[in-house]
Motif scaffolding. Sequence first.
Motif, mmCIF file in Angstrom:
data_model
loop_
_atom_site.group_PDB
_atom_site.id
_atom_site.type_symbol
_atom_site.label_atom_id
_atom_site.label_comp_id
_atom_site.label_asym_id
_atom_site.label_seq_id
_atom_site.Cartn_x
_atom_site.Cartn_y
_atom_site.Cartn_z
ATOM 1 N N ILE B 205 0.855 -1.192 0.000
ATOM 2 C CA ILE B 205 0.000 0.000 0.000
ATOM 3 C C ILE B 205 0.885 1.234 0.000
ATOM 4 C CG2 ILE B 205 -1.840 1.241 1.220
ATOM 5 C CD1 ILE B 205 -1.526 -2.242 2.198
ATOM 6 N N LEU B 206 0.654 2.128 -0.960
ATOM 7 C CA LEU B 206 1.454 3.345 -1.082
ATOM 8 C C LEU B 206 0.576 4.569 -0.842
ATOM 9 C CD1 LEU B 206 2.986 1.233 -3.109
ATOM 10 C CD2 LEU B 206 4.134 3.271 -3.870
ATOM 11 N N ASN B 207 1.187 5.597 -0.264
ATOM 12 C CA ASN B 207 0.502 6.881 -0.147
ATOM 13 C C ASN B 207 1.542 7.977 -0.180
ATOM 14 O OD1 ASN B 207 -1.687 8.629 0.179
ATOM 15 N ND2 ASN B 207 -1.378 8.729 2.388
ATOM 16 N N ASP B 208 1.275 9.028 -0.971
ATOM 17 C CA ASP B 208 2.212 10.155 -1.106
ATOM 18 C C ASP B 208 3.624 9.685 -1.424
ATOM 19 O OD1 ASP B 208 0.352 12.091 -0.701
ATOM 20 O OD2 ASP B 208 0.652 12.196 1.466
ATOM 21 N N GLY B 209 3.736 8.682 -2.273
ATOM 22 C CA GLY B 209 5.046 8.212 -2.708
ATOM 23 C C GLY B 209 5.766 7.323 -1.701
ATOM 24 N N LYS B 210 5.123 7.065 -0.560
ATOM 25 C CA LYS B 210 5.792 6.250 0.471
ATOM 26 C C LYS B 210 5.081 4.928 0.657
ATOM 27 C CE LYS B 210 8.270 9.413 3.375
ATOM 28 N NZ LYS B 210 8.440 10.007 4.667
ATOM 29 N N LEU B 211 5.886 3.904 0.927
ATOM 30 C CA LEU B 211 5.324 2.584 1.206
ATOM 31 C C LEU B 211 4.747 2.594 2.619
ATOM 32 C CD1 LEU B 211 4.997 -0.362 0.255
ATOM 33 C CD2 LEU B 211 7.179 -0.842 1.354
ATOM 34 N N GLN B 212 3.473 2.250 2.738
ATOM 35 C CA GLN B 212 2.828 2.250 4.046
ATOM 36 C C GLN B 212 2.927 0.887 4.712
ATOM 37 O OE1 GLN B 212 1.436 5.236 5.172
ATOM 38 N NE2 GLN B 212 2.353 6.050 3.313
ATOM 39 N N GLN B 213 2.724 -0.157 3.920
ATOM 40 C CA GLN B 213 2.771 -1.518 4.458
ATOM 41 C C GLN B 213 2.864 -2.482 3.290
ATOM 42 O OE1 GLN B 213 -0.603 -2.552 6.925
ATOM 43 N NE2 GLN B 213 0.390 -4.373 7.747
ATOM 44 N N ILE B 214 3.593 -3.580 3.502
ATOM 45 C CA ILE B 214 3.602 -4.634 2.478
ATOM 46 C C ILE B 214 3.474 -5.961 3.200
ATOM 47 C CG2 ILE B 214 6.152 -4.455 2.323
ATOM 48 C CD1 ILE B 214 5.844 -5.553 -0.563
ATOM 49 N N ALA B 225 -0.846 -1.367 9.444
ATOM 50 C CA ALA B 225 0.294 -0.743 10.103
ATOM 51 C C ALA B 225 -0.039 0.659 10.578
ATOM 52 C CB ALA B 225 1.483 -0.699 9.145
ATOM 53 N N ASN B 226 -0.967 1.293 9.906
ATOM 54 C CA ASN B 226 -1.328 2.654 10.325
ATOM 55 C C ASN B 226 -2.768 2.985 9.914
ATOM 56 O OD1 ASN B 226 -1.229 3.386 7.565
ATOM 57 N ND2 ASN B 226 0.977 3.733 7.711
ATOM 58 N N GLN B 227 -3.179 4.171 10.271
ATOM 59 C CA GLN B 227 -4.564 4.573 10.060
ATOM 60 C C GLN B 227 -4.898 4.683 8.566
ATOM 61 O OE1 GLN B 227 -5.556 7.858 12.613
ATOM 62 N NE2 GLN B 227 -7.589 8.050 11.715
ATOM 63 N N ILE B 341 -10.996 -4.369 18.162
ATOM 64 C CA ILE B 341 -10.800 -2.950 17.834
ATOM 65 C C ILE B 341 -9.352 -2.712 17.411
ATOM 66 C CG2 ILE B 341 -12.643 -2.103 19.340
ATOM 67 C CD1 ILE B 341 -10.375 -1.439 21.373
ATOM 68 N N HIS B 342 -9.128 -1.560 16.784
ATOM 69 C CA HIS B 342 -7.779 -1.142 16.389
ATOM 70 C C HIS B 342 -7.517 0.199 17.064
ATOM 71 C CE1 HIS B 342 -7.843 -4.019 12.906
ATOM 72 N NE2 HIS B 342 -9.143 -3.827 13.075
ATOM 73 N N LEU B 343 -6.287 0.413 17.531
ATOM 74 C CA LEU B 343 -5.965 1.686 18.190
ATOM 75 C C LEU B 343 -4.769 2.338 17.500
ATOM 76 C CD1 LEU B 343 -6.312 0.520 21.908
ATOM 77 C CD2 LEU B 343 -7.970 1.851 20.579
ATOM 78 N N PHE B 344 -4.868 3.647 17.312
ATOM 79 C CA PHE B 344 -3.806 4.385 16.602
ATOM 80 C C PHE B 344 -3.350 5.562 17.455
ATOM 81 C CE2 PHE B 344 -6.746 2.505 13.579
ATOM 82 C CZ PHE B 344 -5.898 1.727 12.798
ATOM 83 N N ASP B 345 -2.044 5.910 17.332
ATOM 84 C CA ASP B 345 -1.525 7.045 18.111
ATOM 85 C C ASP B 345 -1.677 8.342 17.321
ATOM 86 O OD1 ASP B 345 0.457 7.086 16.223
ATOM 87 O OD2 ASP B 345 2.018 6.226 17.497
ATOM 88 N N ARG B 346 -1.097 9.406 17.874
ATOM 89 C CA ARG B 346 -1.231 10.743 17.288
ATOM 90 C C ARG B 346 -0.742 10.775 15.831
ATOM 91 N NH1 ARG B 346 -0.656 15.938 20.073
ATOM 92 N NH2 ARG B 346 -0.555 14.671 21.949
ATOM 93 N N ASP B 347 0.335 10.010 15.525
ATOM 94 C CA ASP B 347 0.878 9.991 14.150
ATOM 95 C C ASP B 347 0.119 9.035 13.236
ATOM 96 O OD1 ASP B 347 2.846 11.734 14.985
ATOM 97 O OD2 ASP B 347 4.133 10.083 15.682
ATOM 98 N N GLY B 348 -0.867 8.374 13.772
ATOM 99 C CA GLY B 348 -1.651 7.455 12.939
ATOM 100 C C GLY B 348 -1.080 6.050 12.918
ATOM 101 N N ASP B 349 0.039 5.809 13.633
ATOM 102 C CA ASP B 349 0.620 4.458 13.638
ATOM 103 C C ASP B 349 -0.199 3.542 14.546
ATOM 104 O OD1 ASP B 349 2.641 5.088 11.888
ATOM 105 O OD2 ASP B 349 3.935 5.869 13.485
ATOM 106 N N ALA B 350 -0.267 2.278 14.157
ATOM 107 C CA ALA B 350 -1.070 1.337 14.931
ATOM 108 C C ALA B 350 -0.403 1.060 16.278
ATOM 109 C CB ALA B 350 -1.246 0.046 14.151
ATOM 110 N N VAL B 351 -1.189 1.144 17.369
ATOM 111 C CA VAL B 351 -0.700 0.826 18.711
ATOM 112 C C VAL B 351 -1.180 -0.573 19.074
ATOM 113 C CG1 VAL B 351 -0.900 1.457 21.153
ATOM 114 C CG2 VAL B 351 -0.761 3.243 19.402
ATOM 115 N N TYR B 352 -2.386 -0.876 18.634
ATOM 116 C CA TYR B 352 -2.947 -2.197 18.923
ATOM 117 C C TYR B 352 -3.775 -2.686 17.730
ATOM 118 C CZ TYR B 352 -6.022 -5.831 20.629
ATOM 119 O OH TYR B 352 -6.705 -7.002 20.741
#
Lengths: 307, 360
Positions: B205-214, B225-227, B341-352
């Motif tokens: 998964i890509l967003n803004d030219g960056k790999l988010q998760q593979i 991996a993130n929101q 449930i899924h939990l994310f921090d301020r930066d959108g990274d997955a916490v749980y």
Amino acid sequence: MSITGLQNRIVRRLRFDRSEIDWKPYLYLLPAFVMIAVFLAYPLVDTFILSFQEVVTLGIQGEKRWVGLANYEAVLTDPLFWRSAKNTIIFSFGMLVIPLFLGLGLAMVINRGIKGKSSLRALIFVPVVVPIVVAGIVFSWILSPNGLLNWGLTAVGLIERPIRFLNSIELSLPSVMLMVVWKRTGYYMVILLAGLQGLPNDVYEAAKIMGKSRWAMFRYITLPLLKPAILIVVVLGIIDSLRAFAHVYVMTGGGPSNASEILSTHFYKVAFSYFNFGKGAAYGFILFGMALVLSVIAIKLSGGSEI
Amino acid sequence: MNIELNNITKRFGDLVAVNDLSMSIQDGEFITLVGPSGCGKTTTLRMIAGLETPTEGTIEFDGKDVTNASPQERKIAFVFQAYALYPHMTARKNMSFALEHTDVPEDEIDQRINEAASMLGIEGHLDKRPPSLSGGQQQRVALGRSIVRDPEIFLLDEPLSNLDAKLRVQMRAELQQLHQEIKTTTVYVTHDQEEAMTMSDRVAILNDGKLQQIDTPGVVYSQPANQFVAGFIGSPSMNFLDCQLDGSSKTLRTSAFSLQAPEEASEDVETLGVRPEELTIAPSGEGDLSAEVSVFEQIGSYNILYLENDDLDEELVAQVEGSNHFDPGERVDIQIDPTHIHLFDRDGDAVYNPPLPSKE
């Protein structure tokens, strides 16, 4: 009263007559019908009839006499007609073949994207908007014995005495063609460039991935896909070669000794210099037939009607 | 063939299309690059093909640096979004064109075309030109053109996006079948997360030219991996609600309800994510919150509810069984399973993230 108001009143009146037919659409079409009838249909029919007649211009009214196909025979047995036809074929190289190749080359260079391409495109297109008579006069000056070209050739030592380009049996027609090439190249370039810009980029990328050479891409992709645009250019070139008149008339008048005579200048002389109206009319229809046949052949040869 | 992308970046003037992307693709793998428009997925594919050169970074095929190699040196096949067929050539000629003037003998070219055509079911259309073929048939010719070259890598750029919905689903299955038959490394670009999920061995998964998760489709869905990944993968999208963690009681508080937090939850949790299918309808008075149905969408095998609660800024989306019907304006009680449930921090990274479902 406004025009629309007047029209509405006329329409109402026509309706008032309880006519079965609704005349309104015909009324709106009338101006176009009148224009076409007066300026196209009548002259066409009248000239066609004239081409079977001999016109005696002596006397106040003149006289017309039915001669059958004699005018057509006279044109086709006139050695000058055949010489003009041969010259027209040569002339068409200047009108069509040479500018087509040059225009295609330039269009491909510009399409590839070079620096200053808008200025280059404008520069090449400028001759197209120069009136033909102006271009003819300017080229006559350049090519005259004391013109720019002779001055340049003398200055660099290529020739000792000025060449009389426009008064030479061998050089008069090529001299006119030089001007025509200068004028037509930009015209064809714009048409072909529009065609090239309409071609999708991914077909070239697909060929690149296959490892095709530039030549193979041009030969097997660009040329076939550009066929509709090339066809337009070819048909325009053929028709314009047969219609071309001022190009030759301004620069050489068809001379010397008919060396640069083409069909249209000869046609003009037959009809309006020798006042042979019947033969002139027949000549006109022969030219029309030639343009028609050649265009149909060009379309058939290219294997499609998708202009 | 293995493909290795090492920290590749591609800039077009000031625009960074791909930003420091690294990825390893195994031999025979079917990998999908997915993301919204402008995320850099097509640019990445074009760099693998050699149609674009990375501004920084290297590309390796089986350990060999091909960063500056031409497309034909890479032995790849590329299927374009608009097929890029030659309209003036017949389907057969389109397929043979790639092999003409090469060292492949003519009878072998014919044999390869006939094999590919029967594999794709276009034997009867080989003498037709692309304009007289349907979208699906054109797509098959484009695939056939790639297959006959016997490439080491297949690159497909949104090949199904010009087809109608029904044909798209059919072609999706055919492409999977094709990959199982020829087992060539395949990189597939799409903006459709459903295509990515259904076809791939792994999804990038890509967003803004960056790999988010593979990862595999199952992991990117269950453990995003993130929101961004959580919101992009899955349809309807995951619900996101602002929340705080009460550390002492291990309770998650939103503006409308509270939930028991999982052990792994930490203080920096800011967003709670719940998939629509994890919002279940509870008997009256027994739910975590009560909401009003604003829109009811009937899909058939399942139905979708859009729910509103006065204490929540966001609208909630719930997915219910096809047999459940509701009317707009109806009030329902909703229950949320705290283990899903899924939990994310301020930066959108997955916490749980919940654990992966087991195969039983």
